[in-house]
Design an enzyme around this catalytic site. Structure first.
Site, PDB file in Angstrom:
ATOM      1  CE1 TYR A 103      50.097  36.188  15.674  1.00 41.98           C
ATOM      2  CE2 TYR A 103      47.913  36.238  16.800  1.00 41.98           C
ATOM      3  CZ  TYR A 103      49.133  36.494  16.905  1.00 41.98           C
ATOM      4  OH  TYR A 103      50.041  36.353  17.957  1.00 41.98           O
ATOM      5  CD  GLU A 199      34.800  49.389  37.725  1.00 41.40           C
ATOM      6  OE1 GLU A 199      34.092  50.151  38.671  1.00 41.40           O
ATOM      7  OE2 GLU A 199      35.971  49.582  37.340  1.00 41.40           O
ATOM      8  CG  ASP A 251      35.834  49.608  41.908  1.00 44.69           C
ATOM      9  OD1 ASP A 251      35.032  49.023  42.691  1.00 44.69           O
ATOM     10  OD2 ASP A 251      37.082  49.295  41.488  1.00 44.69           O
TER      11      ASP A 251
END
Lengths: 370, 506
Positions: A103, A199, A251
């Site tokens: 910004y 995770e 996973d």
């Protein structure tokens, strides 16, 4: 915060920014040379795998970013704008997030309708270009990434002068900041024997609620998916300084497996940071592609691999740092079965199966990959 | 023609208005303008005079217009005035295919006498004629047509005091409608484009004088008179020719009255039609005439002569278009002479690209036959079909399915021939013969290619401008950053960058 980098170092960074993006460019301009910057390529084509160190490292290939070439002019301009803003920031002694830098540097160009940056996606890679070019760390440029990642466990630390007992962090845990260098984060009393990196935050919540870290005397950390720099750097420091082994629980899909690889060996985009952030000793503890059979998980808790998953597996198998047979067996078996498994799938046995049985057994039997 | 005399000519006229070009008041005004201007142009060219023509249109009453056309032609001797202006539906205008002919504007009209008659029938006023032949007196008269006898009548004949060397002026009063677009102004503008050797001055009903300038002092090549070629002849024409010929035998008739027939050709035709070459032409029966005609089509002969046409020429098309449009790009192409049904013809095309024309509308197609603008029945015209069938997309123009392309452009197509095949008596649309369409398309292809390379050069120029703009924009930012980083003066850095940008984009 402004004490985090020594005065000497600060002066050096300012000098490097001025020389590289100011003086050198002006010299070329005065000589009538090409107005170009050498940008180190940060893609697969310039990434090496250091077999000895077991790390992904960045090669020397560079490309020119030439102002007088119409398709590179915008990026060239953006690079100078960011360099200028970084110099200002370092001079002022303040730190800011990469989002606020975006910004800070965003404005409409002249009386056109074009902005210097249209999206943060444009400014973030330029910051990385500058880090690599002048050999500065992000924090040396006084920049922070958005922090995500939480830790809890048998450790007391000091964060910016405040002592924090990570054993008393309730259900939410301690949020890991973006900058975790020794002048910010100091390790005090440590009773933990290992680190469990998870995770997902939801699964981390299970481990915290079941007081896994207390029972097994360890640290539990999650990185909210692909872990940010702060988390990776902290893992590395704890591994080095506290001599704690790290187990990675993800996973069972290519994305999870790749998170393990990043923690252990580094990533393509931040290959230049592997030396500081990768933990070559990190062990893969689960979920394994062989767990479904081993734990008699019913078919209905598996998910069919989609096209994106299959493509990603193929891609990963081609990486130079994926040549270990045990890793390839995992991925090949995943393809063979055609399914993936989420960590939560273990709940089909019992909600706390993962904390009561799965993890303790794996660690006890030393069933991990390296 | 004899049988028409019996009918009241006004009645014939009323019945055939649409064929004669008087079916609407707008069209009537243009038809009469066209007749008068064509006559003036033809007369000047025949006499090797660079045309200088003044056209005035005045709105005298509600729907009544006074039209005058004054030229600097050779003038008409007093004794021929009746023949030239008064002979209705007679003379060279109605020659048909196969008769000896010459490319001229007049063949596309119904004749000035019909215009005079229309004026007379709609306003009751005679035409005023003034004419001066070199070294003769300048006279004036009023001419009307006695409709019961179909003969011209002169009145009010006067001798004029004058300084004029030669020329003719005709004034008619008629019922009409003046349209600002697709009206007399456009007609004259298009005529000026196809006739850049003519100076046209137009005073419109508002009294405003518009000059269509002459831009070349070269008169177009004079067309040659040519005898018809046997391959194109029709039975009726053949019989008429045999009745009128001065030749004593069929063989000599074939050799004298047709082009490209030698004694061998003539004998072959006679042999094939089993006709004695020594037969008197006026003794050949209708059946035998038919055999003869068929034989004429079959015998191998040299191609028709091609030097009988008078094209505008590429240079003159470019000059003509340039003077009437503020052109950014002009191209022209004069095709070689080609043949349809044994009739030689020649196609010319021109193109103007001008940023002053609307870029989001279909192009303007201006069609000509023998340099005379065609105003009506555009979509039925072979020229239109050829333009619509051409793939303009490859030259950088958009083209909505099967019609004219879109762009700031005017396309000109002129078909020149001793006998232009119109689809109807209105003579406003050219028949879609394959050969004609093919020639028009080949011409368009040529100018299309030229346009394509012009447009891509334009695009490169535009791309360069765009590039310079981008560099200008970024330079400010880069200079500011370098200035901040080095502490050097921004203006100094800006000057350096600008110099490099210009140098590198030359």
């Amino acid at each position: 915060m402004n004490k985090m980098v020594s005065k000497e170092k600060t002066e050096l960074i300012i000098k490097k920014l001025r020389e590289r993006y100011g003086d050198d460019v002006l010299k070329d301009l005065e000589k009538g040379n090409e107005l170009s910057l050498d940008i180190v390529i940060r893609t697969l084509s310039n990434v090496l795998f250091d077999e000895k160190e077991q790390l992904i490292t960045l090669g020397n290939k560079t490309q020119k970013r030439n102002f007088f070439s119409i398709d590179q002019a915008r990026k060239f301009m953006q690079t100078l704008i960011v360099a200028d803003a970084c110099q200002d920031l370092v001079k002022s002694g303040k730190t800011t997030s990469i989002r606020s830098l975006y910004y800070n540097t965003k404005h409409t160009i002249g009386d056109s309708k074009e902005n210097t940056f249209e999206d943060q996606i444009e400014s973030d890679p330029i910051i990385e270009d500058i880090e690599v070019s002048i050999g500065a760390l992000r924090e040396e440029l006084h920049l922070r990434a958005n922090s995500k990642g939480v830790m809890i466990g048998n450790l007391t630390i000091e964060d910016s002068g405040d002592e924090i007992d990570l054993r008393k962090m309730g259900s939410g845990g301690w949020a890991i900041p973006s900058i975790v260098e020794a002048d910010i984060i100091k390790f005090k009393k440590c009773d933990a024997k290992f680190i469990l990196f998870i995770e997902k935050d939801t699964v981390w919540g299970r481990f915290n609620e079941d007081k896994f870290w207390k029972k097994h005397n360890c640290m539990i950390i999650h990185g909210g998916g692909q872990p940010p720099r702060g988390v990776r750097r902290l893992l590395r420091r704890m591994h080095d300084e506290l001599k704690l082994p790290i187990y990675v629980l993800v996973d069972n899909d290519p994305w999870g497996f790749y998170i393990y690889s990043v923690v252990k060996q580094g990533s393509i985009n931040l290959a230049y940071e592997s030396v500081r952030m990768a933990v070559p000793g990190a062990k893969f503890i689960g979920l394994s592609s062989f767990d479904q059979d081993k734990y008699n998980l019913p078919k209905e808790v598996t998910i069919k691999l989609n096209e994106g998953d299959k493509k990603r597996i193929k891609e990963i198998l081609n990486y130079k740092w994926f040549h270990k047979k045990s890793w390839r067996d995992e991925l090949n078996h995943m393809v063979k079965k055609g399914v993936k498994l989420e960590l939560e799938a273990l709940s089909v046995k019992d909600i706390s199966f993962i904390t009561d049985t799965y993890l303790p057994e794996k660690i006890a039997k030393k069933e991990w990959l390296e | 023609m004899a049988e028409y005399k019996a009918v009241a000519i006004s009645e014939f006229f009323e019945k055939n208005k649409h064929l004669l070009g008087f079916d609407s008041p707008t069209k009537a005004l243009i038809t009469i303008l066209k007749e008068a201007v064509d006559n003036s142009l033809d007369a000047c060219e025949e006499a090797d005079i660079l045309p200088h023509i003044i056209v005035k249109i005045k709105n005298t009453e509600k729907d009544i217009f006074q039209l005058s056309v004054e030229d600097n032609g050779p003038g008409i001797e007093e004794k021929y005035v009746k023949d030239v202006f008064g002979k209705l539906l007679f003379g060279s205008k109605f020659k048909s295919l196969g008769e000896a002919g010459m490319q001229s504007r007049g063949q596309q009209g119904i004749g000035i006498s019909a215009s005079i008659l229309y004026s007379q029938l709609t306003t009751g006023e005679p035409a005023s004629i003034e004419s001066k032949v070199k070294n003769k007196i300048h006279y004036s008269c009023k001419l009307h047509i006695d409709t019961s006898e179909n003969v011209p009548v002169l009145e009010d004949e006067k001798k004029l005091e004058t300084v004029k060397d030669h020329g003719t002026k005709i004034t008619m009063k008629l019922k009409g409608l003046y349209r600002k677009t697709k009206g007399p102004y456009d007609y004259l503008k298009y005529t000026a484009i196809a006739n850049p050797h003519a100076q046209l001055i137009f005073v419109n009903p508002e009294g405003k004088k518009i000059i269509f300038k002459r831009v070349t002092d070269k008169l177009p090549k004079k067309p040659k008179k040519v005898a018809p070629h046997p391959h194109g002849v029709e039975l009726g024409t053949l019989m008429k020719m045999m009745a009128r010929t001065n030749s004593k035998t069929v063989q000599s008739f074939l050799m004298n009255d047709f082009s490209k027939v030698g004694s061998i050709g003539a004998k072959d035709i006679c042999k094939l039609s089993k006709l004695d070459p020594h037969t008197r032409p006026n003794a050949v029966t209708r059946d035998k005439s038919s055999d003869l005609m068929e034989a004429m089509q079959q015998v191998k002969l040299q191609r028709p002569p091609t030097d009988c046409l008078s094209p505008i020429g590429e240079d003159n098309i470019i000059k003509g278009l340039n003077k009437e449009y503020n052109a950014d790009f002009v191209a022209a192409c004069t095709r070689p002479v080609a043949v349809y049904n044994s009739i030689p013809f020649q196609v010319e095309v021109g193109l103007v690209y001008s940023k002053e024309l609307p870029s989001d509308k279909q192009i303007t197609l201006i069609r000509f036959a023998n340099k005379v603008p065609l105003f009506y029945q555009q979509s039925e015209c072979g020229i239109y079909k050829a333009v619509a069938k051409t793939q303009w997309k490859r030259y950088g123009l958009s083209q909505p399915g099967g019609s004219l392309p879109v762009g700031p452009m005017v396309i000109l197509v002129d078909v020149e021939s001793v006998w232009v095949p119109f689809i109807s008596e209105g003579k406003q649309a050219i028949a879609s013969y394959d050969e004609i369409i093919k020639e028009v398309k080949l011409g368009l292809l040529d100018i299309g290619r030229k346009l394509g390379s012009y447009l891509s050069a334009e695009q490169r120029k535009y791309a360069k401008e765009r590039r310079m703009k981008i560099f200008d924009r970024y330079s400010e930012e880069v200079a500011q950053s370098i200035s901040n980083l080095t502490g050097k003066n921004k203006e100094y850095i800006m000057t350096l960058i600008k110099k490099e940008v210009v140098k590198r984009n030359e």
